[in-house]
Design an enzyme around this catalytic site. Sequence first.
Site, mmCIF file in Angstrom:
data_model
loop_
_atom_site.group_PDB
_atom_site.id
_atom_site.type_symbol
_atom_site.label_atom_id
_atom_site.label_comp_id
_atom_site.label_asym_id
_atom_site.label_seq_id
_atom_site.Cartn_x
_atom_site.Cartn_y
_atom_site.Cartn_z
ATOM 1 C CG HIS A 95 -2.161 -5.760 -10.733
ATOM 2 N ND1 HIS A 95 -3.176 -5.230 -11.487
ATOM 3 C CD2 HIS A 95 -2.486 -7.066 -10.508
ATOM 4 C CE1 HIS A 95 -4.088 -6.166 -11.710
ATOM 5 N NE2 HIS A 95 -3.700 -7.278 -11.134
ATOM 6 C CG ASN A 107 -0.591 3.453 -7.330
ATOM 7 O OD1 ASN A 107 -0.190 2.295 -7.376
ATOM 8 N ND2 ASN A 107 -1.854 3.749 -7.018
ATOM 9 C CB ALA A 108 5.119 2.318 -7.362
ATOM 10 C CB SER A 131 -10.901 13.049 -28.842
ATOM 11 O OG SER A 131 -12.243 12.971 -29.264
ATOM 12 N NE ARG A 188 -3.165 -6.209 -19.599
ATOM 13 C CZ ARG A 188 -4.239 -6.711 -20.204
ATOM 14 N NH1 ARG A 188 -4.085 -7.602 -21.166
ATOM 15 N NH2 ARG A 188 -5.457 -6.344 -19.842
ATOM 16 N NE ARG A 220 -12.416 -1.990 -12.894
ATOM 17 C CZ ARG A 220 -12.284 -3.238 -13.369
ATOM 18 N NH1 ARG A 220 -12.231 -3.450 -14.663
ATOM 19 N NH2 ARG A 220 -12.191 -4.263 -12.545
ATOM 20 N NE ARG A 243 -16.640 8.846 -32.410
ATOM 21 C CZ ARG A 243 -16.630 8.915 -31.085
ATOM 22 N NH1 ARG A 243 -15.505 8.730 -30.437
ATOM 23 N NH2 ARG A 243 -17.734 9.196 -30.417
ATOM 24 C CB SER A 282 -0.957 0.008 1.191
ATOM 25 O OG SER A 282 -0.237 0.035 2.421
ATOM 26 C CD GLN A 338 -5.171 -6.343 -25.283
ATOM 27 O OE1 GLN A 338 -4.621 -7.268 -24.706
ATOM 28 N NE2 GLN A 338 -4.726 -5.856 -26.431
#
Length: 226
Positions: A164, A158-159, A89, A169, A81, A142, A55, A76
Amino acid sequence: MKVKLLKYTNDPEKTCAIAARLCYSAAGIDEITEKFTKEKVKELLGKVISSGHHSVLEHASFSFGIEGVSRALLAQLTRHRIASFSVQSQRYVKFKNGVEFVTPGTIKKQEVMLRKYNSFLKDVEKLYKDFLDAGIPAEDARYILPNASATKIIITMNARELRHFFALRCCNRAQWEIRDMACRMLNLARKEAPILFTDAGPDCIRDGCRETAFPCGKPWKNHKNK
């Protein structure tokens, strides 16, 4: 594909170490900060990371600039999130000077299929331009653009989330394009914060592969930054 580390938390490793020490110290933040040497930072973060108390790693963040990746990759990427994304855009940007596309290596290897692929993309590009010239808004034109359409992204994580992200990936089982991007990001982050990311990457470099149904059967090798 272009991957650049734009910004990151000042002295990210010391910041995380201070946060870790504060949790178990009666001293004030100024006193804790003054006493930290590089050796103590390395020792403490080593214990934190090995114990799984991740944390405190959330106090360091890293922002990357990504160019020349496909919308297939974007689909992907946004599954992660706990991150911030800013994406070029297709609604407001009019690609009047041509649309950039990503070509998979498997298609490049087959000359006939590559010609068909490029021919299809040229037809799509021409129709897209015809729509714009006819006054159709870019947000509607588009709709004909394929997953191969290239985009630009700013990513901030964040680190803890980066570790994760790299675990999933950078894996040999990950789709080739996002794996390439993730490995480049890992190499850049590791240069600036080696303690935070020295053992980052797929699970097989630490505890062994977790892909029980579809293991790749290959050892992970560090991806050279291109």
